[in-house]
Design an enzyme around this catalytic site. Structure first.
Site, PDB file in Angstrom:
ATOM      1  N   HIS A 141       0.976  -1.164  -0.102  1.00  0.00           N
ATOM      2  CA  HIS A 141      -0.041   0.024   0.034  1.00  0.00           C
ATOM      3  C   HIS A 141       0.753   1.406  -0.156  1.00  0.00           C
ATOM      4  O   HIS A 141       0.481   2.253   0.785  1.00  0.00           O
ATOM      5  CB  HIS A 141      -1.069   0.061   1.133  1.00  0.00           C
TER       6      HIS A 141
ATOM      7  N   HIS B  29      -9.573   0.937   1.567  1.00  0.00           N
ATOM      8  CA  HIS B  29      -9.644  -0.210   2.189  1.00  0.00           C
ATOM      9  C   HIS B  29     -10.685  -0.550   3.539  1.00  0.00           C
ATOM     10  O   HIS B  29     -10.237  -1.090   4.532  1.00  0.00           O
ATOM     11  CB  HIS B  29      -8.279  -0.297   2.910  1.00  0.00           C
TER      12      HIS B  29
ATOM     13  N   GLU C 216     -11.386  -4.362  -2.268  1.00  0.00           N
ATOM     14  CA  GLU C 216     -10.636  -3.436  -2.761  1.00  0.00           C
ATOM     15  C   GLU C 216     -10.379  -3.205  -4.380  1.00  0.00           C
ATOM     16  O   GLU C 216      -9.971  -4.083  -4.928  1.00  0.00           O
ATOM     17  CB  GLU C 216      -9.131  -3.275  -2.144  1.00  0.00           C
TER      18      GLU C 216
END
Length: 355
Positions: free
Chosen positions: A109, A183, A320
């Site tokens: 991420h 998320h 996601e």
């Protein structure tokens, strides 16, 4: 006739001394969304059930301190690159780039200082149909090792029907890679329990098996005949608890489905999630080529929500929308490369049809 509304209030100060705000978007349908300028976090998403009772269907934490210290990306906008880049390294136009690793030797991420840790600049408005919050962030050249100055706008909008949309736009002054996602951990029962009896359908006939550290092993594999076959609605427990090496290694689902139609200018349905009693249903529509399904395998009860309830394993499911994991190193995957002069655009909608 009631109109959508938007308002804000302070939400504390970050460890770096930055002031954070909470923005609340309200729909005449009874739905609402609460979004933090810290991390672009979707802090709450209120959805009415058939009896008109509104419940928060995303997992959240009680304070800014909790988000800043311990959050496993709860509700956050993640980037510059959602999901994993193997060993935190990739080559673009002959130049090697290194991203700080933060997950079993890989960059997850966007690395340890990703967009989920930043305070975004906010502006908001509402009209007869929609309440809108625009979040802006400038990521300088070299930020977390990524090339190019990246200007990002993430727009949350809640309409009169209760649909929450997220539009992300990014531009760069140098070639770079980008994949932005939200998320949120969803639990449509809104009761603090697990999601194992939720049913999930994913509109994708292939997925990416992963190695023990979450990096794809290679090409897309058909889901037919595996616990990853969600082409028809399936109880999550039947997949998450299946006797399958991929599921056992991850402790549930933590895998990317390749969506039908790949990238598209118009959103297509990617998933349909339903609570155990069918009282709340959510459809995810997106222009993204992939959907990472994560069943909160690492939550262990040490974090608590604003009501004091522990956040336990399988207490939510993340859906996601994103580029495929490790795509900067996989030329066979849809390209995440962004070049000057052509914005990257992505739209995801969370719709709540009846039944």
């Amino acid at each position: 006739m009631p109109r959508p509304t938007v308002r804000s209030r302070p939400f504390g100060t970050t460890p770096r001394g930055e002031e954070a705000e909470l923005w609340r978007l309200e729909s005449p349908s009874g739905a609402y969304a609460e979004i933090l300028t810290y991390g672009g976090i979707l802090h709450a998403l209120g959805v009415p059930d058939p009896a008109g009772r509104t419940g928060n269907v995303v997992l959240s934490l009680p304070s800014l301190d909790r988000y800043a210290e311990k959050s496993p990306y709860l509700g956050a906008l993640v980037g510059r690159y959602a999901n994993r880049i193997a060993h935190g390294r990739f080559t673009l136009d002959g130049t090697r780039h290194a991203i700080p690793v933060n997950d079993r030797g890989h960059a997850l991420h966007g690395g340890p200082g990703g967009f989920d840790t930043r305070v975004w600049e906010a502006t908001a408005d509402a009209d007869a149909d929609t309440a809108t919050l625009r979040l802006r962030l400038r990521s300088p050249d070299g930020d977390m090792g990524f090339p190019g100055t990246l200007d990002v706008t993430a727009t949350y909008s809640l309409d009169a029907h209760g649909t929450l949309a997220l539009d992300c736009t990014a531009t760069t002054d140098r070639p770079t890679v980008v994949s932005l996602s939200n998320h949120a951990y969803f639990n449509l029962a809104a009761d603090g329990g697990d999601v194992l009896d939720h049913t999930l359908r994913v509109d994708g006939g292939g997925y990416l098996p992963v190695g023990p550290t979450g990096i794809p092993l290679g090409p897309v594999v058909p889901v037919a005949g595996t616990p990853f076959d969600l082409t028809a609605p399936r109880r999550l427990r039947d997949g998450v608890l299946a006797d399958d090496a991929q599921v056992r290694e991850a402790g549930g689902y933590d895998h990317c489905w390749v969506l039908a139609g790949r990238e598209s200018d118009a959103p297509r349905r990617a998933a349909r999630l339903a609570s155990p009693d069918g009282g709340r249903v959510m459809e995810v529509w997106t222009t993204a080529p992939g959907l990472q399904v994560y069943t909160a395998n690492q939550l262990d009860g040490t974090l608590t929500d604003p009501a004091g309830r522990p956040l336990r394993r399988h207490g939510g499911v993340c859906l996601e929308t994103q580029h495929l994991p490790d795509a900067p190193n996989r030329p066979e995957y849809p390209s995440p490369v962004l070049r000057p002069g052509t914005p990257a655009r992505r739209r995801t909608e969370f719709r709540f049809p009846e039944g």
